[in-house]
Every structure is written in structure tokens, then in C-alpha cells.
Design a protein around this motif. Structure first.
Motif, PDB file in Angstrom:
ATOM      1  N   ASN A 224      31.209  65.648 107.382  1.00  0.00           N
ATOM      2  CA  ASN A 224      32.307  65.022 108.322  1.00  0.00           C
ATOM      3  C   ASN A 224      33.147  65.970 109.436  1.00  0.00           C
ATOM      4  O   ASN A 224      33.485  67.023 109.019  1.00  0.00           O
ATOM      5  CB  ASN A 224      32.596  64.024 108.027  1.00  0.00           C
ATOM      6  CG  ASN A 224      32.082  62.909 107.022  1.00  0.00           C
ATOM      7  OD1 ASN A 224      30.884  62.251 108.142  1.00  0.00           O
ATOM      8  ND2 ASN A 224      31.908  62.043 105.784  1.00  0.00           N
ATOM      9  N   PRO A 225      32.563  65.522 110.524  1.00  0.00           N
ATOM     10  CA  PRO A 225      33.428  66.090 111.307  1.00  0.00           C
ATOM     11  C   PRO A 225      35.224  66.441 111.559  1.00  0.00           C
ATOM     12  O   PRO A 225      35.599  67.323 111.372  1.00  0.00           O
ATOM     13  CB  PRO A 225      33.397  65.861 112.902  1.00  0.00           C
ATOM     14  CG  PRO A 225      32.028  64.865 112.984  1.00  0.00           C
ATOM     15  CD  PRO A 225      32.187  64.772 111.437  1.00  0.00           C
ATOM     16  N   LYS A 226      35.358  64.906 110.888  1.00  0.00           N
ATOM     17  CA  LYS A 226      36.967  65.224 110.280  1.00  0.00           C
ATOM     18  C   LYS A 226      36.719  65.370 108.905  1.00  0.00           C
ATOM     19  O   LYS A 226      36.742  64.728 108.273  1.00  0.00           O
ATOM     20  CB  LYS A 226      37.917  63.650 111.013  1.00  0.00           C
ATOM     21  CG  LYS A 226      39.237  63.801 110.532  1.00  0.00           C
ATOM     22  CD  LYS A 226      39.362  62.582 110.905  1.00  0.00           C
ATOM     23  CE  LYS A 226      39.536  61.217 110.001  1.00  0.00           C
ATOM     24  NZ  LYS A 226      40.356  59.903 110.175  1.00  0.00           N
ATOM     25  N   GLN A 227      37.993  66.940 108.601  1.00  0.00           N
ATOM     26  CA  GLN A 227      38.322  67.024 107.868  1.00  0.00           C
ATOM     27  C   GLN A 227      39.695  66.686 107.104  1.00  0.00           C
ATOM     28  O   GLN A 227      40.291  67.128 108.465  1.00  0.00           O
ATOM     29  CB  GLN A 227      38.078  68.729 107.288  1.00  0.00           C
ATOM     30  CG  GLN A 227      36.244  68.741 107.295  1.00  0.00           C
ATOM     31  CD  GLN A 227      35.260  67.947 106.492  1.00  0.00           C
ATOM     32  OE1 GLN A 227      35.676  68.688 105.036  1.00  0.00           O
ATOM     33  NE2 GLN A 227      34.358  67.180 106.197  1.00  0.00           N
ATOM     34  N   CYS A 228      40.197  66.573 105.899  1.00  0.00           N
ATOM     35  CA  CYS A 228      41.931  66.183 106.284  1.00  0.00           C
ATOM     36  C   CYS A 228      41.542  66.461 104.296  1.00  0.00           C
ATOM     37  O   CYS A 228      41.122  66.470 103.587  1.00  0.00           O
ATOM     38  CB  CYS A 228      41.933  64.788 105.724  1.00  0.00           C
ATOM     39  SG  CYS A 228      41.716  63.817 107.329  1.00  0.00           S
ATOM     40  N   LYS A 229      43.565  67.148 104.681  1.00  0.00           N
ATOM     41  CA  LYS A 229      43.990  67.267 102.877  1.00  0.00           C
ATOM     42  C   LYS A 229      44.502  66.080 102.776  1.00  0.00           C
ATOM     43  O   LYS A 229      44.282  64.988 103.024  1.00  0.00           O
ATOM     44  CB  LYS A 229      45.404  68.066 103.282  1.00  0.00           C
ATOM     45  CG  LYS A 229      44.650  69.578 103.916  1.00  0.00           C
ATOM     46  CD  LYS A 229      46.361  70.080 103.818  1.00  0.00           C
ATOM     47  CE  LYS A 229      45.980  71.704 103.984  1.00  0.00           C
ATOM     48  NZ  LYS A 229      46.993  72.972 103.677  1.00  0.00           N
TER      49      LYS A 229
ATOM     50  N   ARG B  87      49.960  60.521 105.267  1.00  0.00           N
ATOM     51  CA  ARG B  87      48.981  60.710 104.656  1.00  0.00           C
ATOM     52  C   ARG B  87      48.851  62.335 105.150  1.00  0.00           C
ATOM     53  O   ARG B  87      49.601  63.175 105.679  1.00  0.00           O
ATOM     54  CB  ARG B  87      48.301  60.248 106.965  1.00  0.00           C
ATOM     55  CG  ARG B  87      47.640  58.876 106.761  1.00  0.00           C
ATOM     56  CD  ARG B  87      47.141  58.563 108.160  1.00  0.00           C
ATOM     57  NE  ARG B  87      46.155  58.705 108.451  1.00  0.00           N
ATOM     58  CZ  ARG B  87      45.128  58.773 109.210  1.00  0.00           C
ATOM     59  NH1 ARG B  87      45.687  57.890 109.867  1.00  0.00           N
ATOM     60  NH2 ARG B  87      44.279  59.320 109.162  1.00  0.00           N
ATOM     61  N   GLY B  88      47.754  62.889 105.201  1.00  0.00           N
ATOM     62  CA  GLY B  88      46.769  63.964 104.624  1.00  0.00           C
ATOM     63  C   GLY B  88      46.898  64.836 106.635  1.00  0.00           C
ATOM     64  O   GLY B  88      46.206  64.139 107.305  1.00  0.00           O
ATOM     65  N   GLU B  89      47.058  66.368 106.065  1.00  0.00           N
ATOM     66  CA  GLU B  89      46.806  66.546 107.426  1.00  0.00           C
ATOM     67  C   GLU B  89      45.579  66.506 107.730  1.00  0.00           C
ATOM     68  O   GLU B  89      44.930  66.991 106.832  1.00  0.00           O
ATOM     69  CB  GLU B  89      47.120  68.421 107.807  1.00  0.00           C
ATOM     70  CG  GLU B  89      47.371  69.200 109.085  1.00  0.00           C
ATOM     71  CD  GLU B  89      48.011  70.440 108.637  1.00  0.00           C
ATOM     72  OE1 GLU B  89      46.781  70.598 107.882  1.00  0.00           O
ATOM     73  OE2 GLU B  89      48.567  70.657 109.512  1.00  0.00           O
ATOM     74  N   CYS B  90      44.688  66.612 109.279  1.00  0.00           N
ATOM     75  CA  CYS B  90      43.552  66.777 109.385  1.00  0.00           C
ATOM     76  C   CYS B  90      43.025  67.282 110.528  1.00  0.00           C
ATOM     77  O   CYS B  90      43.664  67.778 111.113  1.00  0.00           O
ATOM     78  CB  CYS B  90      43.067  65.477 109.815  1.00  0.00           C
ATOM     79  SG  CYS B  90      43.300  64.011 108.733  1.00  0.00           S
TER      80      CYS B  90
END
Length: 157
Positions: A104-109, A116-119
Motif C-alpha cells: 500500500n502506498p501509505k505505510q505506518c508504524k 498515531r504511528g508515523e506514516c
């Protein structure tokens, strides 16, 4: 014309026709056909077991392979103080794959302590971070950075 019984005729060659007893239920043509079909399927299933070839699993994409490796690591994490391996999970990056197996283009911690985790944005084919895209706590709007990937590099022309 009269028929004579031949004394040397083997008795086992004569088929025995049995009439249904009063206790047995008589099967109509449909029920009889269903029962025969089921018996044929059982026979086929028994004879085909040796020849049966399991379908090969389709080749996994890079994202799916990475996800499997992370899940394997998680499954082997030790439980501490009956709380589980949660602290160790936050250090792992669990890739976010789409239904086709691409990144997916957006990956997050993961979110931590209610934040919220960093994306960040990645190339869907390679999973590599797009350098021009910021890492933010929220939505970095990856669609605008994906269009940069598709443009030809004008510095080499």
C-alpha cells in the motif's frame, strides 16, 4: 418346446433377484439415482487419492514474503510476565500489503500510547520509501508523491 435344466450349470451364475421386504423402503428412480451417484463419487474419491496433485501455491510478492517473515518472528516471540510480546511488536515494521500483494502506498508504524504511528509513502512495487514524501503522524497524501514516480526522469534526457 420345453426347456431342460442343465445339471452342470453353476448356481452362482444365476443372479438372485430380491424383492424389497416389508421393512425396507422402496427407492424411487430419483432416490436410486442419487444413491448410485454418491456411490460412484465415493469410488472416484478412493481411486483418485493417489493421483491427486495439490495445487501449487502462487508465488508470493515481495510484500507478502516480508509480511510472512514478520509474522513468523512474532509467532516465535517469548511471552514475558503474562503480558505478551507487545513491547517487542512496536519495534517491528509490519508491511501493509493490498489485496494484489503490492505494498500500500501509505505505510505506518503502530499507534503507541494513544498517538498515531508515523506514516510515510512508498513505491507500491518495491516498498522503498519515496524520499520526497514526508513522514508524518497522519496521512502524508501519498497520491501526489506516486505521480512523481511515474514521471520520466528529465535529468537523463
Amino acid at each position: 418346446e420345453s426347456l431342460e435344466l442343465q445339471p452342470d450349470l453353476d448356481v452362482s451364475e444365476i443372479p438372485i433377484v430380491r424383492k424389497p421386504s416389508k421393512d425396507a423402503t422402496w427407492l424411487g428412480p430419483k432416490e436410486s439415482a442419487v444413491r448410485q451417484h454418491r456411490q460412484e463419487m465415493k469410488t472416484k474419491m478412493k481411486t483418485n487419492k493417489v493421483e491427486e496433485v495439490r495445487p501449487t501455491r502462487p508465488k508470493q510478492t515481495q510484500c507478502q514474503q516480508e509480511l510472512d517473515q514478520v509474522l513468523e518472528r512474532i509467532s516465535k516471540m517469548p511471552f514475558r510476565d503474562n503480558r505478551g510480546p507487545l513491547e517487542d511488536l512496536y519495534a517491528l515494521h509490519i508491511p501493509n500489503c493490498d489485496k494484489r500483494g503490492q505494498y500500500n502506498p501509505k505505510q505506518c508504524k503502530m499507534s503507541l500510547h494513544g498517538q498515531r504511528g508515523e506514516c510515510w509513502c512508498v513505491d507500491p512495487h518495491t516498498g522503498r520509501r519515496i524520499p520526497s514524501a514526508p513522514a508524518v503522524r497522519g496521512d502524508p497524501n501519498c497520491s501526489q508523491y506516486l505521480s512523481e514516480l511515474e514521471l520520466p526522469d528529465t535529468t537523463q534526457i
